[in-house]
Design a protein around this motif. Structure first.
Motif, PDB file in Angstrom:
ATOM      1  N   ASN A 379       0.814  -1.225   0.000  1.00  0.00           N
ATOM      2  CA  ASN A 379       0.000   0.000   0.000  1.00  0.00           C
ATOM      3  C   ASN A 379       0.846   1.273   0.000  1.00  0.00           C
ATOM      4  O   ASN A 379       0.581   2.223   0.741  1.00  0.00           O
ATOM      5  N   ASN A 380       1.898   1.271  -0.827  1.00  0.00           N
ATOM      6  CA  ASN A 380       2.733   2.472  -0.912  1.00  0.00           C
ATOM      7  C   ASN A 380       2.899   2.937  -2.366  1.00  0.00           C
ATOM      8  O   ASN A 380       3.879   3.563  -2.721  1.00  0.00           O
ATOM      9  N   HIS A 381       1.895   2.607  -3.190  1.00  0.00           N
ATOM     10  CA  HIS A 381       1.923   2.945  -4.612  1.00  0.00           C
ATOM     11  C   HIS A 381       0.862   4.003  -4.875  1.00  0.00           C
ATOM     12  O   HIS A 381      -0.269   3.891  -4.405  1.00  0.00           O
ATOM     13  N   ASP A 382       1.222   5.040  -5.630  1.00  0.00           N
ATOM     14  CA  ASP A 382       0.293   6.155  -5.886  1.00  0.00           C
ATOM     15  C   ASP A 382      -1.009   5.704  -6.537  1.00  0.00           C
ATOM     16  O   ASP A 382      -2.056   6.333  -6.353  1.00  0.00           O
ATOM     17  N   SER A 383      -0.966   4.611  -7.289  1.00  0.00           N
ATOM     18  CA  SER A 383      -2.144   4.166  -8.027  1.00  0.00           C
ATOM     19  C   SER A 383      -3.062   3.250  -7.212  1.00  0.00           C
ATOM     20  O   SER A 383      -4.090   2.787  -7.701  1.00  0.00           O
ATOM     21  N   ILE A 384      -2.669   2.958  -5.974  1.00  0.00           N
ATOM     22  CA  ILE A 384      -3.431   2.009  -5.146  1.00  0.00           C
ATOM     23  C   ILE A 384      -3.965   2.715  -3.901  1.00  0.00           C
ATOM     24  O   ILE A 384      -3.203   3.361  -3.178  1.00  0.00           O
ATOM     25  N   GLU A 385      -5.269   2.569  -3.681  1.00  0.00           N
ATOM     26  CA  GLU A 385      -5.890   3.179  -2.497  1.00  0.00           C
ATOM     27  C   GLU A 385      -6.733   2.136  -1.768  1.00  0.00           C
ATOM     28  O   GLU A 385      -7.635   1.529  -2.349  1.00  0.00           O
ATOM     29  N   ILE A 386      -6.405   1.913  -0.485  1.00  0.00           N
ATOM     30  CA  ILE A 386      -7.162   0.974   0.357  1.00  0.00           C
ATOM     31  C   ILE A 386      -7.935   1.776   1.392  1.00  0.00           C
ATOM     32  O   ILE A 386      -7.389   2.677   2.037  1.00  0.00           O
ATOM     33  N   ASN A 387      -9.219   1.463   1.548  1.00  0.00           N
ATOM     34  CA  ASN A 387     -10.071   2.146   2.522  1.00  0.00           C
ATOM     35  C   ASN A 387      -9.440   2.069   3.915  1.00  0.00           C
ATOM     36  O   ASN A 387      -8.950   1.016   4.334  1.00  0.00           O
ATOM     37  N   ALA A 388      -9.481   3.186   4.642  1.00  0.00           N
ATOM     38  CA  ALA A 388      -8.822   3.277   5.952  1.00  0.00           C
ATOM     39  C   ALA A 388      -9.381   2.287   6.972  1.00  0.00           C
ATOM     40  O   ALA A 388      -8.688   1.911   7.936  1.00  0.00           O
ATOM     41  N   ASP A 389     -10.630   1.861   6.814  1.00  0.00           N
ATOM     42  CA  ASP A 389     -11.247   0.935   7.777  1.00  0.00           C
ATOM     43  C   ASP A 389     -10.946  -0.531   7.470  1.00  0.00           C
ATOM     44  O   ASP A 389     -11.419  -1.421   8.177  1.00  0.00           O
ATOM     45  N   ILE A 390     -10.182  -0.753   6.428  1.00  0.00           N
ATOM     46  CA  ILE A 390      -9.954  -2.120   5.956  1.00  0.00           C
ATOM     47  C   ILE A 390      -8.659  -2.682   6.527  1.00  0.00           C
ATOM     48  O   ILE A 390      -7.612  -2.039   6.495  1.00  0.00           O
ATOM     49  N   LYS A 391      -8.749  -3.909   7.045  1.00  0.00           N
ATOM     50  CA  LYS A 391      -7.566  -4.646   7.475  1.00  0.00           C
ATOM     51  C   LYS A 391      -7.237  -5.683   6.398  1.00  0.00           C
ATOM     52  O   LYS A 391      -8.126  -6.389   5.921  1.00  0.00           O
ATOM     53  N   VAL A 392      -5.955  -5.751   6.016  1.00  0.00           N
ATOM     54  CA  VAL A 392      -5.536  -6.606   4.895  1.00  0.00           C
ATOM     55  C   VAL A 392      -4.646  -7.746   5.409  1.00  0.00           C
ATOM     56  O   VAL A 392      -3.782  -7.529   6.266  1.00  0.00           O
TER      57      VAL A 392
END
Length: 580
Positions: A379-392
């Protein structure tokens, strides 16, 4: 023929085999199956180098028996500039060069006799290998695997799947008496898997293949060796017929077991009554009757049915979530993602995921799938966005990304956030890890055991988004089925890379397929049609689905101990198996 007779072997911490026996004969293509950690790879090592192991029993094999071997953990040497043709034909080219060198030396040497002897030995070795036709044979094998276009490519430029096939061809080309392959299918894409199927089916010699791949199991073998609970079962026939035979055995044994249990309970009541009488009547005859009944009861208990190949222990895989996310929320957004190494791999990839989406990421080997999944996890790529409430949570095909080999199992799970060893033991018992094995180093585990450990970590995370990279690799078929059930029951989102057709079709909502360096969405209906057009006979899908439905009916009948119904449905199942 290779004959194993009453072989027993144990490591200091674990007994592997107890008086196992089997034979391998000319033209048999044998699938070697069994749950993870049952000792399949060790048995292969014993066959290949019996002097290295102290085992009991007999292993009969001609000392001149030539063995070809393809390892499950083979590594590509990127430093070599060898072409595919040169790599496959290495042994032949070596002798060819030796013959040429001897002929050159003959032109100037006075010691013609010794050179003639060397020349004849080299010619004999070349003939024994069918050397005169080796170029034609290489071309035939490459063509069979649809890889003729790679003949002049550098081996260092191949994908992992292509290299695996090239290795198989290289070993087969030397015409070994026994060809052993340890999970040659791991990480192969659908096209390469089909190529491996063609190579296996065209091979003329004895084959022993460790595999859990259901596609290969159903289409390639005429003998099954099943290793389970230190015992081995030998079956001459196809895998689908073997499973049918197990089901028939299960019905018979369960019927006997129910009858035995009823008999045991009846004797329990008689013994209880005799004990009650003996408390107020001390006649010697009463005591003797009680002793006789107790001894008979003990014999009944001792002979109770034991069926290691029917009641196989499946892990209890389950994925839960800490917090459920509202349905209209976007949990993952990938927008104009691109990645390149020496050349552009993926360009302008766009997709998003909702909270319960289950998506398979499909594409040939070497097209950037793993890189994309890893970038999503980091999750450190400009083109990728993960919702803040999501655990991966992430399962990697490179197992040491998630597991530390130098740790014991207990240490690794303490590092993963478990508070106590008791918590770890309780959690891992669902995954088949109990007792002394918890103190073993992770590096000592099989590939399948390591993947089950990764699944246990994913399960413990209670994440909303699971990123699974080849989760079925190295897993036995029983664990694969347990994983499919866990995926079906999961309330979160899954993005899964998989080349296992069954896992994709049985668990995913749709696929994202890599096409011309980008990704397009494909419905499951269209994906099934595409795969079946390439890999299966007409009506196979419908017959396979009908077979699963009938098997489920039998399982339900057995749950109710309705053996007459189960036996009737078995006849229906047998007719479907004939179609498959």
């Amino acid at each position: 023929m290779i004959k194993v007779d009453n072989l027993s072997f144990a490591f200091p911490q674990k007994e592997l085999y107890k008086n196992i026996s089997f034979t391998l004969e000319e033209a048999q293509h044998c699938a070697f199956i069994g749950t993870s950690g049952s000792g399949k790879s060790t048995l292969i090592d014993i066959l290949m180098d019996p002097e290295k192991y102290l085992f009991e029993g007999k292993l009969e094999m001609d000392p001149t028996c030539k063995i070809g071997y393809v390892s499950q953990f083979s590594q590509l040497d990127k430093s070599k500039e060898t072409t595919v043709f040169e790599y496959i034909g290495e042994e032949f080219i070596k002798i060819q060069n030796e013959i040429t060198a001897i002929l050159t030396e003959m032109e100037t040497s006075s010691d013609i006799d010794s050179l003639l002897e060397k020349y004849q030995l080299a010619l004999d070795a070349f003939d024994l290998m069918d050397g005169n036709d080796f170029e034609s044979n290489i071309n035939k094998k490459l063509n069979l695997a649809n890889l003729l276009k790679l003949k002049d490519a550098r081996v260092s430029d191949l994908s992992g799947g292509e290299f695996k096939l090239i290795q198989v061809m290289k070993e087969m080309l030397t015409s070994p008496d026994l060809m052993i392959m340890d999970e040659p299918d791991v990480f192969l894409d659908f096209e390469n898997l089909n190529a491996l199927k063609n190579l296996i089916n065209a091979h003329k010699g004895i084959l022993l293949v460790v595999t859990h791949n259901r596609y290969l199991l159903n289409h390639c073998f005429n003998k099954i060796l099943h290793l389970e609970n230190m015992e081995i079962q030998e079956f001459d026939g196809r895998y689908i017929e073997y499973n049918f035979s197990l089901l028939q055995t299960k019905i018979e044994l369960q019927e006997i077991a129910v009858a035995e249990q009823e008999e045991i309970e009846r004797y329990d009541n008689i013994i209880d009554n005799l004990r009650a009488i003996a408390t107020y009547n001390s006649e010697a005859s009463r005591g003797r009757a009680l002793k006789a009944r107790v001894k008979f009861q003990e014999r009944l208990e001792a002979r109770k049915i034991k069926a290691p190949f029917v009641d196989i222990k499946q892990p209890k895989i389950s994925f839960g979530v800490d917090n459920e996310i509202e349905e209209d929320i976007t949990v993952l957004n990938v927008n104009n993602y691109s990645v390149s190494f020496d050349e552009l791999i993926l360009e302008n990839v766009n997709f998003e995921m909702k909270p319960t989406d289950k998506i398979a990421l499909i594409g040939p080997n070497g097209t950037g799938k793993t890189t994309l999944l890893r970038d999503i996890f980091k999750n450190n790529h400009d083109s990728i966005e993960i919702n803040a409430d999501i655990k991966v949570a992430y399962l990697s095909q490179l197992q040491d990304e998630v597991l530390k080999d130098s740790n014991t199992i207990l240490e690794d799970f303490i590092d993963a956030g478990f508070a106590t060893y008791d918590e770890i033991r309780a959690h891992l018992s669902n995954y088949g890890f109990e007792g002394e094995i918890l103190n073993q180093k992770i590096e000592s585990l099989s590939g399948g055991e390591k993947n089950i450990l990764q699944l246990a970590k994913v399960s413990a995370s209670k994440a909303n988004l699971l990123l699974l990279d080849e989760p079925t690799s190295h897993l036995d078929t029983y664990t694969q089925i347990a994983l499919e059930k866990a995926i079906e029951d999961y309330k979160g989102a899954i993005l899964m890379i998989s080349h296992d057709f069954y896992s994709v079709v049985n668990g995913m909502d749709y696929v994202l397929i890599i096409d011309d360096k980008t990704i397009r969405k494909m419905s499951m209906r269209k994906f099934r049609k595409m795969i079946y057009a390439s890999h299966f006979d007409k009506d196979y899908l419908e017959n396979e689905q009908n077979k699963k439905a009938v098997e489920m009916k039998i399982e339900l009948a057995l749950k109710d101990n309705n053996f007459e119904l189960a036996k009737g449905i078995v006849d229906e199942l047998e007719e479907l198996i004939k179609l498959l």
